[in-house]
Scaffold this active site. Structure first.
Site, mmCIF file in Angstrom:
data_model
loop_
_atom_site.group_PDB
_atom_site.id
_atom_site.type_symbol
_atom_site.label_atom_id
_atom_site.label_comp_id
_atom_site.label_asym_id
_atom_site.label_seq_id
_atom_site.Cartn_x
_atom_site.Cartn_y
_atom_site.Cartn_z
ATOM 1 N N TYR A 36 5.048 0.238 10.020
ATOM 2 C CA TYR A 36 3.952 1.178 9.784
ATOM 3 C C TYR A 36 4.465 2.611 9.903
ATOM 4 O O TYR A 36 4.172 3.451 9.071
ATOM 5 C CB TYR A 36 2.837 0.946 10.793
ATOM 6 C CG TYR A 36 2.225 -0.420 10.695
ATOM 7 C CD1 TYR A 36 1.266 -0.697 9.731
ATOM 8 C CD2 TYR A 36 2.623 -1.437 11.548
ATOM 9 C CE1 TYR A 36 0.705 -1.957 9.625
ATOM 10 C CE2 TYR A 36 2.055 -2.706 11.454
ATOM 11 C CZ TYR A 36 1.114 -2.957 10.496
ATOM 12 O OH TYR A 36 0.570 -4.210 10.395
ATOM 13 N N ASN A 83 -7.390 -1.943 1.884
ATOM 14 C CA ASN A 83 -6.975 -1.981 0.483
ATOM 15 C C ASN A 83 -7.644 -3.135 -0.251
ATOM 16 O O ASN A 83 -7.864 -4.196 0.313
ATOM 17 C CB ASN A 83 -5.458 -2.052 0.379
ATOM 18 C CG ASN A 83 -4.976 -3.470 0.324
ATOM 19 O OD1 ASN A 83 -5.078 -4.140 -0.686
ATOM 20 N ND2 ASN A 83 -4.446 -3.926 1.440
ATOM 21 N N CYS A 114 1.103 -6.450 1.991
ATOM 22 C CA CYS A 114 0.848 -5.875 3.311
ATOM 23 C C CYS A 114 1.500 -6.693 4.414
ATOM 24 O O CYS A 114 1.740 -6.191 5.494
ATOM 25 C CB CYS A 114 -0.638 -5.795 3.589
ATOM 26 S SG CYS A 114 -1.722 -6.231 2.260
ATOM 27 N N HIS A 115 1.797 -7.945 4.125
ATOM 28 C CA HIS A 115 2.379 -8.784 5.164
ATOM 29 C C HIS A 115 3.809 -8.401 5.487
ATOM 30 O O HIS A 115 4.339 -8.804 6.498
ATOM 31 C CB HIS A 115 2.322 -10.247 4.731
ATOM 32 C CG HIS A 115 3.025 -10.530 3.447
ATOM 33 N ND1 HIS A 115 2.491 -10.193 2.223
ATOM 34 C CD2 HIS A 115 4.219 -11.092 3.209
ATOM 35 C CE1 HIS A 115 3.348 -10.564 1.283
ATOM 36 N NE2 HIS A 115 4.412 -11.096 1.853
ATOM 37 N N GLU A 119 8.773 -16.532 2.440
ATOM 38 C CA GLU A 119 9.729 -15.663 1.759
ATOM 39 C C GLU A 119 11.093 -15.682 2.414
ATOM 40 O O GLU A 119 11.988 -14.936 2.058
ATOM 41 C CB GLU A 119 9.201 -14.227 1.728
ATOM 42 C CG GLU A 119 7.894 -14.108 0.971
ATOM 43 C CD GLU A 119 7.436 -12.663 0.852
ATOM 44 O OE1 GLU A 119 7.948 -11.815 1.597
ATOM 45 O OE2 GLU A 119 6.563 -12.408 0.014
#
Length: 105
Positions: free
Chosen positions: A23, A46, A60-61, A87
């Site tokens: 962040y 969002n 966002c993850h 991922e």
DNA sequence: ACGACGGCCCTCG
DNA sequence: ACGAGGGCCGTCG
């Protein structure tokens, strides 16, 4: 969508699959160092979250806290973890394994 | 215009 | 390693 949000989204969209950022760093990249908290706020609000829209949405993850722990997620933390592991990001305990290694930006 | 609140961060014990 | 405290920024009521 507000100006700030657009900047944030643009940045976050650039985070490659399998990597992460924080962040604070995103905030800094957006030209507003210290707005880390506001970034989280933006992610939450969002409209095109990755987990709903797909690869065209905002990942966002891939944004986590600066100490390597996960942070929050509007779709539920559980889902955040799944997405990341899917991922190839390994998670040990409540933190990301080899955090510094896969950190970008 | 104002106050309250977050997917936080950093510095100290 | 770990918790507490104080600060900061954009949004929403």
């Amino acid at each position: 969508m507000t100006k700030f949000q657009e900047k944030i989204c643009k940045i976050v969209k650039k985070i490659p699959r399998g990597k992460v950022s924080t962040y604070a760093r995103v905030a800094r990249a957006a030209g507003s160092p210290g707005a880390a908290r506001a970034v989280g706020n933006a992610m939450k609000k969002n409209d095109r979250p990755y987990y709903k829209v797909g690869s065209k949405g905002i990942p966002c993850h891939r944004v986590v806290k600066s100490d390597g722990s996960l942070g929050g997620f509007s779709g539920g933390l559980k889902r955040k973890i799944e997405l990341l592991e899917r991922e190839g990001v390994e998670i040990r305990g409540s933190k990301i394994a080899d955090f510094k290694r896969i950190l970008v930006i």
